[in-house]
Design an enzyme around this catalytic site. Sequence first.
Site, PDB file in Angstrom:
ATOM      1  N   LYS A  30       1.368  -3.759   6.938  1.00  0.00           N
ATOM      2  CA  LYS A  30       1.342  -3.499   5.186  1.00  0.00           C
ATOM      3  C   LYS A  30       2.994  -3.318   5.253  1.00  0.00           C
ATOM      4  O   LYS A  30       3.973  -3.670   4.852  1.00  0.00           O
ATOM      5  CB  LYS A  30       1.127  -3.103   5.019  1.00  0.00           C
ATOM      6  N   THR A  84       0.943  -1.290   0.215  1.00  0.00           N
ATOM      7  CA  THR A  84      -0.380   0.100  -0.238  1.00  0.00           C
ATOM      8  C   THR A  84       0.535   1.512  -0.024  1.00  0.00           C
ATOM      9  O   THR A  84       1.795   0.935   0.571  1.00  0.00           O
ATOM     10  CB  THR A  84      -0.792  -0.286   1.067  1.00  0.00           C
ATOM     11  N   TYR A 113      -4.292  -1.424   9.941  1.00  0.00           N
ATOM     12  CA  TYR A 113      -4.169  -2.535   8.756  1.00  0.00           C
ATOM     13  C   TYR A 113      -2.736  -2.107   7.866  1.00  0.00           C
ATOM     14  O   TYR A 113      -1.548  -2.357   7.547  1.00  0.00           O
ATOM     15  CB  TYR A 113      -5.364  -2.180   8.077  1.00  0.00           C
ATOM     16  N   HIS A 114      -2.269  -1.230   8.402  1.00  0.00           N
ATOM     17  CA  HIS A 114      -1.346  -0.257   6.523  1.00  0.00           C
ATOM     18  C   HIS A 114       0.171  -0.706   7.806  1.00  0.00           C
ATOM     19  O   HIS A 114       0.937  -1.290   7.732  1.00  0.00           O
ATOM     20  CB  HIS A 114      -1.436   1.444   6.865  1.00  0.00           C
ATOM     21  N   SER A 118      -2.489   3.037  10.516  1.00  0.00           N
ATOM     22  CA  SER A 118      -3.754   2.156  11.251  1.00  0.00           C
ATOM     23  C   SER A 118      -2.920   1.211  10.844  1.00  0.00           C
ATOM     24  O   SER A 118      -1.666   0.571  10.576  1.00  0.00           O
ATOM     25  CB  SER A 118      -5.430   2.271   9.963  1.00  0.00           C
TER      26      SER A 118
HETATM   27  N1  USQ Z   1     -12.797   9.483   3.404  1.00  0.00           N
HETATM   28  C1  USQ Z   1     -13.761  10.481   4.062  1.00  0.00           C
HETATM   29  N2  USQ Z   1     -15.143  10.306   3.405  1.00  0.00           N
HETATM   30  C2  USQ Z   1     -15.241   8.886   2.857  1.00  0.00           C
HETATM   31  C3  USQ Z   1     -14.345   7.629   3.702  1.00  0.00           C
HETATM   32  C4  USQ Z   1     -13.100   8.175   3.256  1.00  0.00           C
HETATM   33  O1  USQ Z   1     -13.599  12.003   3.472  1.00  0.00           O
HETATM   34  O2  USQ Z   1     -16.296   8.336   3.081  1.00  0.00           O
HETATM   35  C5  USQ Z   1     -11.544  10.178   3.729  1.00  0.00           C
HETATM   36  C6  USQ Z   1     -10.380   8.631   4.396  1.00  0.00           C
HETATM   37  O3  USQ Z   1     -10.273   9.365   6.089  1.00  0.00           O
HETATM   38  C7  USQ Z   1      -9.561   8.882   4.223  1.00  0.00           C
HETATM   39  C8  USQ Z   1      -9.294   8.926   3.062  1.00  0.00           C
HETATM   40  O4  USQ Z   1     -10.540   9.285   2.374  1.00  0.00           O
HETATM   41  O5  USQ Z   1      -8.334  10.586   4.921  1.00  0.00           O
HETATM   42  C9  USQ Z   1      -8.714   7.560   2.361  1.00  0.00           C
HETATM   43  O6  USQ Z   1      -9.623   6.404   2.663  1.00  0.00           O
HETATM   44  P1  USQ Z   1     -10.475   5.491   2.023  1.00  0.00           P
HETATM   45  O7  USQ Z   1     -10.625   4.139   2.858  1.00  0.00           O
HETATM   46  O8  USQ Z   1     -10.294   5.535   0.626  1.00  0.00           O
HETATM   47  O9  USQ Z   1      -8.590   4.616   1.937  1.00  0.00           O
HETATM   48  P2  USQ Z   1      -7.891   3.574   3.081  1.00  0.00           P
HETATM   49  O10 USQ Z   1      -8.710   3.610   4.107  1.00  0.00           O
HETATM   50  O11 USQ Z   1      -6.873   4.533   3.182  1.00  0.00           O
HETATM   51  O12 USQ Z   1      -7.395   2.132   2.734  1.00  0.00           O
HETATM   52  C10 USQ Z   1      -7.608   2.022   1.291  1.00  0.00           C
HETATM   53  C11 USQ Z   1      -7.832   0.238   1.095  1.00  0.00           C
HETATM   54  C12 USQ Z   1      -6.119   0.049   2.092  1.00  0.00           C
HETATM   55  C13 USQ Z   1      -4.905   0.744   0.630  1.00  0.00           C
HETATM   56  C14 USQ Z   1      -5.386   1.853   0.730  1.00  0.00           C
HETATM   57  C15 USQ Z   1      -4.441   2.491  -0.163  1.00  0.00           C
HETATM   58  O13 USQ Z   1      -8.666  -0.104   2.276  1.00  0.00           O
HETATM   59  O14 USQ Z   1      -6.606  -1.217   0.961  1.00  0.00           O
HETATM   60  O15 USQ Z   1      -4.330  -0.278   1.226  1.00  0.00           O
HETATM   61  O16 USQ Z   1      -6.812   2.445  -0.132  1.00  0.00           O
HETATM   62  S1  USQ Z   1      -3.736   3.990   0.274  1.00  0.00           S
HETATM   63  O17 USQ Z   1      -5.082   5.011   0.559  1.00  0.00           O
HETATM   64  O18 USQ Z   1      -2.837   4.936  -0.732  1.00  0.00           O
HETATM   65  O19 USQ Z   1      -3.231   4.289   1.245  1.00  0.00           O
END
Ligand code: USQ
Length: 406
Positions: free
Chosen positions: A193, A145, A189-190, A187
């Site tokens: 990784k 990730t 989860y992160h 998190s």
């Molecule tokens: N967010 C909002 N509103 C929502 C959902 C999320 O503002 O309804 C915000 C979160 O607070 C965060 C961002 O959007 O700042 C990203 O959240 P996300 O749920 O889209 O992504 P994340 O939790 O980071 O995890 C997802 C995948 C994970 C992958 C990661 C890539 O579930 O498996 O590793 O994206 S990364 O984000 O580049 O680390």
Amino acid sequence: MKIAVLGGDGFVGWPTSLHLSSAGHDIHILDNLSRRWIDTELGVQSLTPMDSIQERTRIWHEQTGRRIRFHLIDLARDYELLKNWLAAERPDAIVHFAEQRAAPYSMKSDRHKNYTVNNNVNATHNLLNAMVETGLDAHLVHLGTMGVYGYSTVGAAIPEGYLPVGIETISGGTARQEILYPSNPGSIYHMTKCLDQLLFQFYAKNDGLRITDLHQGIVWGTHTRDTAVHPQLINRFDYDGDYGTVLNRFLIQAAIGYPLTVHGTGGQTRAFIHIQDSVRCIQLALDNPPARDSRVEIFNQMTETHRIRDLAKLVSGMTGADIAWLPNPRKEAPENELVVESAKFRELGLAPTRLANGLLSEIVDVARKFAYRVDRSRVPAVSAWTRDLAPLINADPEGRRLKSVS
Ligand code: USQ
């Protein structure tokens, strides 16, 4: 090649299995079907109606004449089973997706934290251990990730895995090195990784395993060329507060007339990639294994960066949806810049699907088509990152949402 796809029943695993099968590879999916159990635990279902893995592979065979074989194995728990399978089948390559991948789910409770660490770290370690024990010289491609780098604003581009540094030596000189970019997980989860990264470094160094780690951004979209071949091959699509990722959530929220749930100011900048590009990157990684005894190969698997509030405004502009500015359940920087180096995949031939081009069809073909399957009560994100945040987030999420609509 004979390729084992670990976690091949999941959101990226399934379209990857089809893509590699289409390309003529002999695909074996190893999966414990945990993602389906978690749906049951959470009381949610994929927006898209999803068949059993056996039915999916039957349809794939019927449509294409190609076989994908399924093996029910829990990597984290069934070490001997995994080892015996690898020893008997001896795949040429292994793609490892078999981890709990949702940050909010990993932060839900102490039980979910333990589950995520035990599952993810044991799955990865069992795999590496079994590869050495069976003398298997397979190329391992792991889905990591972008989140391992963290989201603080540094004022420099994030390199592809390794950071060139100069270390002041005792004699007053400078030792030049390339080190793994400092981990900064946001998190549990992160964090798993990040731990995976160290396991890979050790096994590459100690046992000469050939490993590619893909630091992927947030995936958006549903269909790939192959999942679109037949309605029963459709990919899963998560919209709920734990597993739904931000852009896919905004798309379905717009489709059901639910305000777009922006956390905080929406100043968080994140990396994105379309699901079709994601599976293409995995193929490119498989086609370009690292040399034996070289360090772990790392790619940044993303194609564009966006601020969350800009995405909300984009989707709102296309659909007329309201935007709700909500208290953030996560402990994360409210605003960050993000510049990412990602030339390696482009140099290997990746031609990215841009968000501006694919978004509208995603709204019409998927979100609106299946909107009738949405349970609105599952939309709010209620997993709080800290004990302090929990009361704020869990107090009447629906009311909170309605009060903060702009
Ligand atoms: N967010 C909002 N509103 C929502 C959902 C999320 O503002 O309804 C915000 C979160 O607070 C965060 C961002 O959007 O700042 C990203 O959240 P996300 O749920 O889209 O992504 P994340 O939790 O980071 O995890 C997802 C995948 C994970 C992958 C990661 C890539 O579930 O498996 O590793 O994206 S990364 O984000 O580049 O680390």
